[in-house]
Design a protein around this motif. Structure first.
Motif, PDB file in Angstrom:
ATOM      1  N   LEU A 302      29.789  66.564  26.961  1.00 32.38           N
ATOM      2  CA  LEU A 302      28.355  66.306  26.903  1.00 32.38           C
ATOM      3  C   LEU A 302      28.078  64.822  26.638  1.00 32.38           C
ATOM      4  O   LEU A 302      28.833  64.153  25.937  1.00 32.38           O
ATOM      5  CB  LEU A 302      27.715  67.161  25.797  1.00 32.38           C
ATOM      6  CG  LEU A 302      27.810  68.677  25.980  1.00 32.38           C
ATOM      7  CD1 LEU A 302      27.258  69.390  24.749  1.00 32.38           C
ATOM      8  CD2 LEU A 302      27.075  69.107  27.245  1.00 32.38           C
ATOM      9  N   PRO A 303      26.979  64.300  27.161  1.00 32.55           N
ATOM     10  CA  PRO A 303      26.628  62.882  26.945  1.00 32.55           C
ATOM     11  C   PRO A 303      26.013  62.664  25.559  1.00 32.55           C
ATOM     12  O   PRO A 303      24.823  62.382  25.425  1.00 32.55           O
ATOM     13  CB  PRO A 303      25.621  62.610  28.061  1.00 32.55           C
ATOM     14  CG  PRO A 303      24.964  63.937  28.302  1.00 32.55           C
ATOM     15  CD  PRO A 303      26.032  64.964  28.088  1.00 32.55           C
ATOM     16  N   LEU A 304      26.825  62.790  24.536  1.00 31.96           N
ATOM     17  CA  LEU A 304      26.346  62.701  23.159  1.00 31.96           C
ATOM     18  C   LEU A 304      26.686  61.382  22.489  1.00 31.96           C
ATOM     19  O   LEU A 304      26.449  61.213  21.291  1.00 31.96           O
ATOM     20  CB  LEU A 304      26.936  63.859  22.325  1.00 31.96           C
ATOM     21  CG  LEU A 304      26.609  65.276  22.809  1.00 31.96           C
ATOM     22  CD1 LEU A 304      27.327  66.293  21.941  1.00 31.96           C
ATOM     23  CD2 LEU A 304      25.103  65.497  22.777  1.00 31.96           C
ATOM     24  N   GLY A 305      27.250  60.459  23.234  1.00 33.38           N
ATOM     25  CA  GLY A 305      27.607  59.173  22.649  1.00 33.38           C
ATOM     26  C   GLY A 305      28.690  59.330  21.599  1.00 33.38           C
ATOM     27  O   GLY A 305      29.662  60.071  21.788  1.00 33.38           O
ATOM     28  N   PRO A 306      28.544  58.679  20.447  1.00 31.62           N
ATOM     29  CA  PRO A 306      29.573  58.760  19.401  1.00 31.62           C
ATOM     30  C   PRO A 306      29.818  60.184  18.900  1.00 31.62           C
ATOM     31  O   PRO A 306      30.895  60.482  18.400  1.00 31.62           O
ATOM     32  CB  PRO A 306      29.007  57.877  18.287  1.00 31.62           C
ATOM     33  CG  PRO A 306      28.083  56.943  18.980  1.00 31.62           C
ATOM     34  CD  PRO A 306      27.483  57.716  20.107  1.00 31.62           C
ATOM     35  N   ALA A 307      28.823  61.069  19.029  1.00 34.29           N
ATOM     36  CA  ALA A 307      28.987  62.442  18.552  1.00 34.29           C
ATOM     37  C   ALA A 307      30.064  63.201  19.324  1.00 34.29           C
ATOM     38  O   ALA A 307      30.595  64.197  18.828  1.00 34.29           O
ATOM     39  CB  ALA A 307      27.660  63.181  18.634  1.00 34.29           C
ATOM     40  N   SER A 308      30.369  62.752  20.541  1.00 33.01           N
ATOM     41  CA  SER A 308      31.410  63.428  21.307  1.00 33.01           C
ATOM     42  C   SER A 308      32.769  63.309  20.638  1.00 33.01           C
ATOM     43  O   SER A 308      33.672  64.115  20.889  1.00 33.01           O
ATOM     44  CB  SER A 308      31.477  62.852  22.725  1.00 33.01           C
ATOM     45  OG  SER A 308      31.755  61.465  22.697  1.00 33.01           O
ATOM     46  N   PHE A 309      32.910  62.308  19.777  1.00 35.57           N
ATOM     47  CA  PHE A 309      34.120  62.138  18.986  1.00 35.57           C
ATOM     48  C   PHE A 309      34.407  63.413  18.186  1.00 35.57           C
ATOM     49  O   PHE A 309      35.553  63.861  18.071  1.00 35.57           O
ATOM     50  CB  PHE A 309      33.926  60.939  18.044  1.00 35.57           C
ATOM     51  CG  PHE A 309      35.139  60.536  17.262  1.00 35.57           C
ATOM     52  CD1 PHE A 309      35.492  61.193  16.104  1.00 35.57           C
ATOM     53  CD2 PHE A 309      35.904  59.453  17.686  1.00 35.57           C
ATOM     54  CE1 PHE A 309      36.602  60.808  15.373  1.00 35.57           C
ATOM     55  CE2 PHE A 309      37.017  59.055  16.960  1.00 35.57           C
ATOM     56  CZ  PHE A 309      37.369  59.736  15.799  1.00 35.57           C
ATOM     57  N   ALA A 310      33.352  64.023  17.638  1.00 37.17           N
ATOM     58  CA  ALA A 310      33.503  65.228  16.818  1.00 37.17           C
ATOM     59  C   ALA A 310      34.045  66.390  17.640  1.00 37.17           C
ATOM     60  O   ALA A 310      34.774  67.238  17.123  1.00 37.17           O
ATOM     61  CB  ALA A 310      32.171  65.601  16.185  1.00 37.17           C
ATOM     62  N   GLY A 311      33.666  66.456  18.923  1.00 38.22           N
ATOM     63  CA  GLY A 311      34.172  67.517  19.768  1.00 38.22           C
ATOM     64  C   GLY A 311      35.669  67.460  19.930  1.00 38.22           C
ATOM     65  O   GLY A 311      36.357  68.497  19.943  1.00 38.22           O
ATOM     66  N   PHE A 312      36.216  66.266  20.009  1.00 35.31           N
ATOM     67  CA  PHE A 312      37.658  66.100  20.145  1.00 35.31           C
ATOM     68  C   PHE A 312      38.382  66.568  18.887  1.00 35.31           C
ATOM     69  O   PHE A 312      39.403  67.249  18.952  1.00 35.31           O
ATOM     70  CB  PHE A 312      37.972  64.636  20.436  1.00 35.31           C
ATOM     71  CG  PHE A 312      39.381  64.380  20.860  1.00 35.31           C
ATOM     72  CD1 PHE A 312      40.311  63.892  19.962  1.00 35.31           C
ATOM     73  CD2 PHE A 312      39.787  64.625  22.158  1.00 35.31           C
ATOM     74  CE1 PHE A 312      41.613  63.649  20.341  1.00 35.31           C
ATOM     75  CE2 PHE A 312      41.088  64.385  22.554  1.00 35.31           C
ATOM     76  CZ  PHE A 312      42.006  63.895  21.644  1.00 35.31           C
ATOM     77  N   VAL A 313      37.826  66.216  17.732  1.00 33.92           N
ATOM     78  CA  VAL A 313      38.416  66.651  16.470  1.00 33.92           C
ATOM     79  C   VAL A 313      38.300  68.170  16.334  1.00 33.92           C
ATOM     80  O   VAL A 313      39.233  68.850  15.882  1.00 33.92           O
ATOM     81  CB  VAL A 313      37.745  65.941  15.272  1.00 33.92           C
ATOM     82  CG1 VAL A 313      38.323  66.431  13.959  1.00 33.92           C
ATOM     83  CG2 VAL A 313      37.912  64.430  15.396  1.00 33.92           C
TER      84      VAL A 313
END
Length: 399
Positions: A302-313
């Protein structure tokens, strides 16, 4: 309990060497006079050794016992690591990579089957958490060695000497292995009642051949699920940082921590799962792990910017219980006599997935771009989920 403590140390030992080549290669390849891309050759040799020894683990364990196989395999990896520390040319590194792979595959299959038969699901999760401890320590050992004049050989020598010490401890503990083996499983394990072919497999003798194991209903499903899981894990670890730098514009220093966070997520997730694994059960852990991994991959897309980092974790934490739960459920799904052979094949499928699929993504991404990574991970997670659910239907006990 004393033997269990030794097995915990053995799982730390399994993880210790796993990050050495990757963390030391930026310096090693220059000292050896080869391009950085030659790291792939070393890892392929190691993978070939692990696959061969995994497929041979049933015969070795049946003849020698899990304790002897573990002690000898750790000694082989210790010799290989000490050999790495003396290498001055690339061909020498390739030569020592073979016994390292052979030792790593045999000990992995033998230890996992022994724990699956004799200890509960909580210990399986905690033991794999201790693997993460070992895998997290070795980069720091390499970093410390590179900061001194001794360089990368000192890191291999230090880890190799630790492995020598563990091999001595394992050899001294052999009477404990035999004593626990005669006590039977820690928990009664439900034999599969899926078909007459499965039951005949468990009653025709001690040896279960590879071809016989492959014909057991559900085995192809679990192999594909394990293949998908290890491909998911290794692809995320290898390409995650590059994806966030090249496709999402993260600073390299921030993205570099993603690999460590993924490993730490696996480690912490397995530790936490150990507290409720016995109550929840292996099937629920596998289902939830693949599902949460898929959700994490979808969040990254998703195009969430820095929040996409959380998806990886989140994908890393979700994936945590899948590997130990698949291993621990093997005796229940396929029978005690078949478990060593099936786990050996599962290890081979795991190493195949972790060896083939990350480079394959690199090739595909060269054509399409790194934006494809979340979709690639999502497809692997869904493949694992579908195969594990098919396995559950095939091996569901008959009431």
């Amino acid at each position: 309990m004393l033997l269990l403590a030794v097995i915990y140390l053995a799982f730390v030992s399994l993880g210790l060497p796993d990050s050495l080549v990757g963390s030391g290669w930026p310096v090693m390849h220059g000292d050896l006079g080869v391009p950085a891309s030659f790291a792939g050759g070393v890892t392929i040799i190691i993978s070939i050794g692990t696959i061969v020894s995994s497929l041979s683990s049933e015969r070795l364990t049946r003849r020698l016992g899990a304790g002897v196989v573990t002690a000898v395999s750790v000694a082989a990896t210790a010799a290989a690591l000490l050999g790495f520390s003396t290498a001055t040319q690339f061909w020498q590194v390739c030569l020592w990579a073979l016994p390292y792979g052979l030792g790593a595959g045999a000990v992995d299959a033998a230890l996992n089957n022994y724990v699956a038969l004799h200890y509960s699901a909580r210990h399986m999760n905690w033991l794999h958490s201790f693997w993460g401890v070992g895998a997290s320590i070795s980069p720091f050992v390499m970093s410390l060695a590179l900061s001194t004049e001794a360089g990368w050989p000192a890191a291999y020598r230090s880890i190799g000497l630790l492995q020598v010490g563990l091999a001595v401890v394992l050899a001294a503990s052999l009477p404990l292995w035999r004593r626990v083996a005669t006590m039977g499983p820690d928990q009664p394990t439900e034999e599969p009642t899926v078909s007459s072919s499965t039951n005949s497999t468990d009653s025709t003798g001690d040896h279960v051949s590879l071809l016989t194991a492959l014909r057991i209903p559900g085995v192809p499903c679990v192999l594909l699920a394990f293949f998908a899981y290890c491909a998911f894990e290794q692809t995320a670890m290898l390409w995650g940082a590059t994806f966030f730098v090249s496709d999402r514009g993260f600073e390299a220093s921030s993205a570099a921590s993603l690999g460590a966070l993924f490993i730490l997520g696996l480690t912490a997730g397995r530790f936490l799962c150990g507290f409720f694994a016995d109550r929840v059960g292996d099937r629920a852990l596998i289902r939830g792990g693949f599902a949460l991994g898929a959700v994490g991959a979808a969040v990254v897309a998703l195009p969430l910017g820095p929040a996409s980092f959380a998806g990886f974790v989140l994908a890393g934490v979700g994936a945590a219980p899948v590997y130990p739960a698949i291993i621990h459920s093997t005796p229940a799904n396929f029978g005690h006599r078949s478990s060593q052979t099936v786990i050996g094949i599962q290890m081979a499928a795991a190493y195949t997935g972790s060896t083939i699929m990350p480079p394959l993504f690199g090739i595909v991404a060269g054509w399409t771009g790194l934006w494809l990574l979340p979709a690639y991970l999502l497809a692997l997670a869904l493949l694992g989920l579908v195969m594990s659910e098919r396995l559950n239907r095939v091996t569901r006990p008959q009431g």
